[in-house]
Every structure is written in C-alpha cells, then in structure tokens.
Design an enzyme around this catalytic site. Structure first.
Site, PDB file in Angstrom:
ATOM      1  CD  GLU A   1       0.567   8.711   6.755  1.00 41.02           C
ATOM      2  OE1 GLU A   1       1.793   8.827   6.791  1.00 41.02           O
ATOM      3  OE2 GLU A   1      -0.335   8.435   7.687  1.00 41.02           O
TER       4      GLU A   1
ATOM      5  N   GLY B   1       5.911  11.158   0.750  1.00 39.98           N
ATOM      6  CA  GLY B   1       5.417  12.177   1.362  1.00 39.98           C
ATOM      7  C   GLY B   1       4.360  12.553   1.841  1.00 39.98           C
ATOM      8  CD  GLU B   2       4.115  13.222   6.360  1.00 40.72           C
ATOM      9  OE1 GLU B   2       4.076  14.292   6.859  1.00 40.72           O
ATOM     10  OE2 GLU B   2       4.067  12.353   7.297  1.00 40.72           O
TER      11      GLU B   2
ATOM     12  CG  ASP C   1      -6.934   9.974  -9.669  1.00 38.70           C
ATOM     13  OD1 ASP C   1      -8.144   9.231  -9.644  1.00 38.70           O
ATOM     14  OD2 ASP C   1      -6.415  10.128  -8.502  1.00 38.70           O
TER      15      ASP C   1
END
Length: 818
Positions: free
Chosen positions: A535, A539-540, A673
């Site tokens: 999360e 958002g999640e 990333d």
C-alpha cells in the site's frame, strides 16, 4: 503557560499558601514570586479540594502536560509526588481524566528541579483544566505546570450513540465498546466524547490495535445489525455554536470477509436553533468488494448551518465499526484563538461567563504583517532561483579537476569487498579515511520507482501530458507521514545534460501496433480478495483470484482451465486527487500496449467506477527476492531438492531479466527501479519484470528518503542518478549489475550491507571522482569470473562505456551455451 498566551487572570486556584505563591506563579520554568503555586497546607493524601485551574478560553485538544516543583534557587524543595487531572468543556460538568486502563493517578515529580512530562493517552478536549495534587500530608506541595496541544477546531462538545457491543470472532471475544467515553454510559452514551475523537485510527484488522496491551477490538466502536430492528445506528453530535458544515469524515472498518462493512447509507439531520430540519442530507458510499482495508468515508454536508447534527448510519452487513469521526466546518466567521483579557477584567468572573471572548475587528496589523510576509517570501524565492541558476552554470562549466579540488571526501570503510578476483578487475583501494558530504542532493528529486520512464530524444507517435500528483494529509495536532504510492508518471529530463531536476512535459511513446487497443472492463464482482501485497499514499496492491479471466482475455493460463487464477490488482483510492487519477489512467494506457515474455502483462481494468483498478499477471512463486532467499545453492555433490537451486538456473533468471530490459530499451523506456524485488517468478523459474516493490512494506528499507520528500533506491542507483538526477538506459544497466549481484548471492543480504545509507551516497562520490577509492560489490562465491567482469562493466563511471542490454543479453546467452 510558559509562552504567555494564557493570561494571569485565566489561572486560578482553590487556595494559596501566600500571595507570593498565588496561582499566577504556577507557570513551568518561571521563577517569579516565590517560584511556584503552593496551596494551603494539605491535611490528607487524597484531598481533592486543592487545585490549580487553567481557562484556555476555547476548546483545546490537549495531548501532553508537564509539571515541576519549587526550588527557588535552592531555598525551596516542594513538589507534587502524584496528581490527578479534571477537565470541563462548559465550566459546570467536570470529568476526571483516566488512562486507557482506567487509572486516574499520574506520577509526578521526584525532586523540585526536573520537569516531568506526561502523555495524556487518551488526550482530552476541554476548555478548563484542573491539576489536583496528591502527596504525603507531611509535605508542603508546590506546582508549576504546562499544557501542550492545539485548538479544537471541530467544535464538537459531545456525541451520543448506542453503547458498543461484543462480538464472538474466531474463538475470541472482541469488545467494541467506547472505553474512554467521558459522558454518561448506560444503554446508550450521552453528553461525552471518547474514542471517536481521540485521534487514533483503527487498523485494517479490527482484532489488532494501535495501543499495546489492550483487548481485541479496542480501537473500534461497533454494533451488530441484529440488535437494531430499524437497520441503522443513530448518533447525535452537539457543537459549541452554530457552524457552517461542509463535510464529515468517518473512519470505518471494511473486513467484509468477516461480515464487517462500511455503512450502506447515512442520513444526517440538522438543528440550528431548537427544531430539527425536516429534510436530511443523504449519502451512499461506493461498495468495495476488493479491498478489505479500513478507510475514511467523506460525507458532504452541503454547507448546512447547525449547532447539532443527527446521523443515521444504515448497516450493509452484519457489523458496522467506526474508529474516528471528524467534521469540517467554516471557521472564518469566528475567532477561536486565545484573546488576551483587558487588565481591568474582574477576577471573580465565573467560568461560564467570558465577556472578552470576542472577534478582534482591527485587521490593520494583520494585513500589514501578511503583506510583509508575502514580500519576504517573494524575495526569498527570487534569491533561491538566482542561486540555483548560478550553481547549475558553475556545475556545467566546472572542469573535473576543479571538482576534484572542491569536493574532497574520503571513504572510511573496510575494503574486504575487494577480493583477489576483484583486484584483477579494478584498482587498489585505501583502507581507512573519513567521510565528508560531497555535494547536496537537490530538493526537487522526483521519485525514481516508476516503471517505464521515457527518454527525451525519442520521436513521437502519441502525446501524453503528465501532471504531477499532490496529496493532502489529515492531521490532529501534528502531521503524519505516509508511504508514497507508486502512481504512474512519465518524466522527461530537461535539455541541459547536467541539470539536477526534471521538467514535466509532453512525451512521445512508441506503441507496438498489435496492442494499440483499449482494454475491456472486467466485472469486479469476479475478483476475490486473498491478501494485501502493499500500500502507499494513493492506492494499494492486492492479490486476488480472478474468475473467468481466461475467457475474458481469450487464452488459457498455464493449463489452469476454468479455475480462478491469481492476479495482482493495483487500486487507486477513491479520495485520490485529479492528477493521481489521470496518472493512473495513463499508466494503464501505456502498460496495456507492452507485450514481452519477460514483462508483466496487464490483463484487464475496472475503471467504470471507483476504486479504479488495473489487473496484471501474478506469478505463483512471488517476487524473485523472496524466492531466492528461501533457497540454497545446489552443490555439485548434493542432490537437487526443492530448497536448492543451481548456478545455471540463476544465470537463466538473469538472462530473462536482461531480455525483458532489452525489450524496454528497444522502446527507449527507462525502468528506474530494477531490482529482484520487482521481478516475479512463475513456473519453471520464468521471470517477469514488474514494479510493485516500492509499495510493499517488506521492502521499505530498500528506499532512502531524501529531505522527507523523494524516496530513492540508492543501493541500486548509478552515481549520476544520485548526484545529478539523471536517469537513462545506462543507469538501468547499473541497476541490472546490482540485480545480477543479488541473484548470484541468492538475496541473502542487501547490497552494500556493510554501509549505511549515507555512506552509500558518499561512495557514489568516489565513483564520480574515479580515484580508485570507490567500493564495489564483492564477487559472490558462486560467481564465475566472466560474469563478475560483466557486473563490473555495468558500474563503469562513464555511462557510454557501459554495455547495452543487447550486449548483456548476448553475453549471458553465450555463457549459458558454453
């Protein structure tokens, strides 16, 4: 008290030892008079007749108190060993404070000098506060006090509701009563405040609590539908005056798998004078069958004028649970600040009478102060802009020799990372030195976690305008920091090659023609929640089972047939702002057009109603970091077991990652990333690159927060990304080298685990200076020399000398086939 906001006439006492120990001398850390307030001689240890009272002039949210004795520069030695606190909101009804376990006595001072601070858990909402000393009757008591908190702008003075109930859940009793309610408690709760206004929000799992050592359900007040024939719970809220209400925020539990859901509907009635208005405000929240997370539901109140609100919350399941209720109202017409009394104010004014609590109509000083502040801020902004421009030009024109003279930093760390193999690949390193920061990180860093960053030089086939997202944080007497949600955006770098910032511009995204179509809407009722993967702020990410998605996308998944398959569902919170929603939709639009065997695939979306969802593949073996950390390297002499993995398998996984990155680089996308946490593992060790790592609490330690804003995976980042803010395909190559190192160490430790985050940043300065003082990641035990040479080549100072992903993929394939 200490700051002088509370006037002398607002401090009173039941008695005083002498005129020089009157109530006005009871200010913390002040030595006026005889140095403290001292009541008349106390005769009993539990005497509650003596008190020091403070009038805050308006309702305040008090979270901390401090006490001190009287020492009078060595002449006195009086203090209160214990005390109690009483408080009142109207000056007539007084309530004894008690902690969350019902204890009322507070441990005070042990000497006359030290200040003892006490957290009020729960905090109190009051206008009047009394300190009531309790001590040995043989001692003389003196006190100095302080209160810490902020104005209670909600203006709520009480709420009334049915008493919370008990729930039998999984062989345990869950008590959902309002434990700290300070009003009358019988069948219902009246004329008090409690857990719904204490600033503590319940967790997603209502059986867990924010408070240590309490019982299940402590944070929530809850009721069962079976006890209310009307199917609704009625609550009444009383306020200090008539207010203009804009909204109400209700924090609800939503563990629908256990029969707990947010309310189905709420109807609110308003009372401005004596009668209730006949027409209520009605609100229905959106039904959420995907996320079981607790959340705030915002109810618009339509700017109704009222001094009381009565709301009826209708059940949507067997149970309904609230942990916090807050109101937003217009306070512009009413000054709630502390207003000094006139010196001639009579001392015998009763607590309920306050003729000086008026609005100050003289705005000249305020206007002048605001204008001066604006001018100062504008001057500061101009100076900062000019300074940045000068600094950037100096950085562009400065020669490397000048930088070497100015940026003197030496790295102090054991050079054990340089093994005998490494010594043949890089220069010798000094063993001991000290750290100095080489140069500051820009305050305008953007978050580097986003999948698919577009390079500026690529030509266009489709334009996307990206807006940065901002967030608002709720606060009660303070601020809270929440983890950033990985909302999608595509940033292009500015034209200046050495600029440490990013511009938000239109970029052009090449799209494979076979995927140039919109994804279809998937029925969200066919998603079944399994667990929360992560999360963030907006958002999640959830792990769900999707029923019938094979027919939806018209293909089978690993021979699953008609069985539900696991998918990852990324959702956007309903209260996310417009920019975040636009970014989310643009992320869907771009990722939907990517198709590669080693890139996670977007299967479907749910965007016709909130919460917005994107549904992606999820590999049954989870992420590569957790997968490898559970394995051991297979020894040549040992048998292959489920918990072992061979070197050839590791090289195969790295080759698949390189293949996926080769595909992205062919489209001129930058991941920013890349790490094992962002690679998913499927059957037969199939690898697919994703971008869920940042939103998972499990990997929060992999990210470094810069100045409380940017969150960076610095242990995977190239030196130019950290120091100059440049993200290119070459910086992704650097991150691939670290990911390859992770893979061959089976993720048993974090990269540069012997260095702190600050030392990692300092080490990037050594890469910049390239004076053979930089520390490289050590060669893993099982890593062949050719593979380690490939790693080292990914970390070359000159980005142009690093291999491309095409070259990396070819090198790994050749090694596998050799």
């Amino acid at each position: 008290m200490t700051g002088g906001q509370i006037q002398d006439e607002d401090i009173s006492a039941s008695s005083q030892w002498s005129e020089s120990t009157a109530a006005r001398y009871g200010r913390l850390d002040f030595d006026d008079g005889d140095g403290a307030w001292c009541p008349d001689v106390m005769t009993e240890s539990d005497n509650l007749k003596e008190f020091l009272q403070i009038d805050l002039r308006s309702l305040h949210f008090v979270t901390l108190v401090g006490t001190q004795g009287r020492h009078a520069d060595g002449v006195g030695n009086e203090f209160a060993q214990r005390y109690r606190i009483k408080y009142s909101r109207d000056g007539s009804r007084w309530v004894s404070w008690r902690d969350r376990k019902g204890r009322q006595i507070i441990e005070g001072n042990r000497n006359a000098y030290d200040i003892v601070l006490k957290d009020l858990e729960p905090p109190i909402i009051a206008r009047f506060v009394r300190f009531m000393p309790m001590t040995d009757p043989s001692m003389i008591v003196c006190m100095r006090v302080e209160l810490y908190g902020c104005e209670w702008l909600d203006g709520l003075v009480s709420y009334s509701a049915p008493v919370g109930q008990q729930m039998a859940f999984q062989d345990q009793h869950v008590y959902l009563n309002d434990t700290v309610y300070d009003g009358a408690v019988g069948y219902s709760m009246t004329e008090g405040l409690g857990q719904l206004t204490d600033g503590t929000w319940g967790l997603d799992d209502f059986t867990q609590s924010q408070v240590y050592g309490v019982w299940p359900g402590y944070d929530y007040v809850g009721w069962t539908n079976a006890s209310f024939p009307s199917g609704a719970v009625e609550m009444t809220f009383e306020f200090d005056r008539i207010r203009n209400f804009t909204s109400m925020k209700v924090h609800c539990n939503n563990m629908y798998t256990s029969g707990v859901r947010i309310f189905r509907q709420v109807m609110c009635y308003f009372r401005s004078e004596s009668d209730w208005e006949p027409k209520p405000v009605s609100f229905r929240p959106r039904v959420d069958n995907i996320s079981p997370s607790a959340r705030f539901v915002t109810v618009a109140l339509g700017n109704h004028m009222a001094s009381a609100i009565r709301c009826r919350f209708a059940f949507s399941d067997a149970w309904m649970m609230f942990s916090e209720i807050a109101f937003q109202s217009d306070t512009a017409a009413y000054n709630t600040s502390l207003v000094p009394r006139k010196h001639g104010h009579p001392a015998n004014t009763q607590p309920g009478d306050d003729p000086t609590h008026k609005v100050d109509d003289s705005n000249t000083r305020i206007l002048i102060g605001c204008l001066v502040a604006i001018i100062v801020i504008l001057l500061a902004i101009i100076i900062i802009i000019l300074w940045r421009q000068v600094w950037q030009k100096m950085l562009e024109k400065a020669s490397r020799r000048m930088l070497d003279d100015e940026l003197t930093a030496r790295l102090s760390v054991q050079r054990e990372a340089l093994t005998s193999h490494h010594s043949s690949l890089s220069s010798d390193v000094e063993s001991h030195s000290t750290y100095e920061r080489i140069f500051p990180l820009g305050s305008d860093y953007q978050e580097p976690s986003r999948l698919l960053r577009k390079l500026p030089e690529f030509q266009a086939t489709e334009n996307l305008v990206i807006e940065t997202a901002s967030s608002n944080s709720s606060q009660i007497c303070g601020t809270s920091d929440v983890p950033h949600y990985a909302e999608a955006d595509i940033m292009s770098q500015q034209d200046a090659p050495s600029s440490p910032s990013y511009s938000v511009t239109a970029v052009n995204v090449p799209l494979p023609p076979e995927r140039d179509r919109a994804l279809e809407e998937f029925p969200r009722e066919q998603l079944t929640f399994k667990e929360k993967l992560g999360e963030g702020q907006f958002g999640e990410v959830h792990l769900c089972e999707a029923e019938g998605i094979q027919d939806f996308v018209k293909e089978d998944f690993s021979g699953a047939g008609d069985k539900p398959i696991l998918v990852a569902v990324k959702t956007l919170r309903e209260d996310a702002d417009k920019n975040a929603r636009n970014d989310f939709l643009k992320e869907i639009r771009i990722i939907s057009r990517l198709r590669d065997p080693n890139i996670i695939r977007l299967l479907a979306v749910c965007v016709e109603s909130d919460p917005l969802c994107m549904i992606t593949e999820y590999m049954q073996n989870g992420d590569l970091n957790q997968f490898l950390s559970c394995h051991q390297l297979q020894d040549k002499a040992s048998e292959q077991r489920n918990t072992t993995i061979s070197l050839n398998d590791l090289i195969s996984m790295a080759t698949q990652i390189a293949s996926g990155m080769k595909y992205l680089s062919s489209l001129n996308f930058v991941h920013r990333d890349l790490a094992t946490r962002n690679c998913l593992v499927g059957e037969n060790n199939t690898i697919k690159i994703s971008d869920f790592g940042m939103s998972r609490n499990l990997y929060r330690g992999d990210y470094y927060r810069i100045q409380g804003r940017a969150v960076l995976p610095i242990r995977w980042m190239s030196w130019e990304s950290i120091l100059l803010g440049k993200f290119t395909m070459a910086s992704d190559v650097w991150a691939f080298g670290v990911t390859l190192w992770e893979t061959l160490t089976l993720c048993k430790e974090q990269p540069y685990s012997q260095l702190s985050d600050e030392q990692v940043i300092e080490n990037t300065g050594e890469f910049f200076r390239d004076q053979s003082k930089q520390v490289y990641l050590a060669q893993p035990t099982c890593c062949p020399d050719p593979i380690y040479r490939l790693m080292i080549s990914c970390w070359r100072r000159n980005a142009k000398e690093r291999p491309t992903f095409q070259e990396i993929h070819s090198t790994l394939l050749e090694y596998q086939q050799a």
